[in-house]
Design a protein around this motif. Sequence first.
Motif, mmCIF file in Angstrom:
data_model
loop_
_atom_site.group_PDB
_atom_site.id
_atom_site.type_symbol
_atom_site.label_atom_id
_atom_site.label_comp_id
_atom_site.label_asym_id
_atom_site.label_seq_id
_atom_site.Cartn_x
_atom_site.Cartn_y
_atom_site.Cartn_z
ATOM 1 N N SER A 7 0.842 -1.192 0.000
ATOM 2 C CA SER A 7 0.000 0.000 0.000
ATOM 3 C C SER A 7 0.878 1.244 0.000
ATOM 4 O O SER A 7 2.060 1.193 0.319
ATOM 5 N N THR A 8 0.282 2.369 -0.377
ATOM 6 C CA THR A 8 0.978 3.639 -0.379
ATOM 7 C C THR A 8 0.168 4.656 0.420
ATOM 8 O O THR A 8 -1.053 4.547 0.513
ATOM 9 N N ASP A 9 0.843 5.634 0.983
ATOM 10 C CA ASP A 9 0.170 6.659 1.765
ATOM 11 C C ASP A 9 -0.229 7.850 0.894
ATOM 12 O O ASP A 9 0.394 8.138 -0.129
ATOM 13 N N ALA A 23 -3.663 3.854 0.234
ATOM 14 C CA ALA A 23 -4.223 3.344 -1.010
ATOM 15 C C ALA A 23 -3.593 2.000 -1.336
ATOM 16 O O ALA A 23 -2.384 1.817 -1.170
ATOM 17 N N TRP A 24 -4.432 1.088 -1.764
ATOM 18 C CA TRP A 24 -3.981 -0.216 -2.238
ATOM 19 C C TRP A 24 -4.217 -0.237 -3.752
ATOM 20 O O TRP A 24 -5.334 -0.518 -4.218
ATOM 21 N N ALA A 58 -10.730 -4.305 -7.384
ATOM 22 C CA ALA A 58 -10.857 -2.950 -6.854
ATOM 23 C C ALA A 58 -9.516 -2.303 -6.544
ATOM 24 O O ALA A 58 -8.596 -2.955 -6.029
ATOM 25 N N ALA A 59 -9.439 -1.018 -6.824
ATOM 26 C CA ALA A 59 -8.437 -0.155 -6.215
ATOM 27 C C ALA A 59 -9.068 0.366 -4.927
ATOM 28 O O ALA A 59 -10.238 0.762 -4.924
ATOM 29 N N VAL A 60 -8.323 0.353 -3.828
ATOM 30 C CA VAL A 60 -8.904 0.624 -2.514
ATOM 31 C C VAL A 60 -8.260 1.867 -1.895
ATOM 32 O O VAL A 60 -7.035 2.026 -1.939
ATOM 33 N N PHE A 61 -9.113 2.717 -1.317
ATOM 34 C CA PHE A 61 -8.651 3.934 -0.660
ATOM 35 C C PHE A 61 -9.318 4.056 0.704
ATOM 36 O O PHE A 61 -10.497 3.732 0.854
#
Length: 274
Positions: A7-9, A23-24, A58-61
């Motif tokens: 994941s990224t911030d 975010a994934w 899915a892209a996840v936030f």
Amino acid sequence: MSDDALSTDFHLPGHGGALVGRAWPHPDPQWVAVIAHGYGEHVGRYGWVAGRLHEAGAAVFAADHVGHGRSDGTRVLIRDYEDVVEDLHLVVRHAAGVHPDLPIILIGHSMGGLIAARYTQRHADALVATVLSGPVIGSWATVDDLLALEEIPSTPIDPETLSRDPAVGEAYAADPLVWHGDFARPTLEAMQTMMRTITAGGSVGNHPMLHLHGEADQLVPMPASVEGVETLRGPATSRITYPGARHEIFNETNRAEVLEDVVTFVQGVLDQRR
């Protein structure tokens, strides 16, 4: 995919300071999931959920609410949930900016279900569907009982109420980003106000909504929550309950079943849009 290293911030300017999000990303996303976490916790506890949603395309936030996790603000202090709804709107707009042509599904758990319900009443046009997991909605005896007292007693959440899996409670108790202290009176007052506001706001109409709840939820008992969701109900509202499951159904012993139900719901909504 549930590993935090994948994941990224991201950071957004919330009403009470910086919101720290996670975010994934997905190499070829078909849809976007935005997660609203519960009281006292943080988005880092949703790696498993993000991983399963990622597998489903899915892209996840998600972002820590004000006063929670790594975001700014006095711990667990929320004076007006309308402000938190607008913070969530920043997250949704951020996700939409990254993936402007993809449908967005909002998933809210517990207090996050409260926020997601109000968000849907106000900003349904930004979403294609909403999932409420054990939402604090309608009424919550804990809020009413504590506000009736002159002084709020010690109120840490009992980890055993979260899941039948003891490892979940143990990890929760040991997590330094989880709030293990007491409720703030302004937060309880704001929560009570928001529950009444949602009730007055009425149906979400034809917006697809799925209510999920553990039938053995002692933290946010199902009957009051069901009554609250009924005030939101429209033709596309549905419900699934899980016998024996406690509050955190995404972390329960039948978590795979619960996430499969979420994915099936989302796929049904997306299929209808094609």
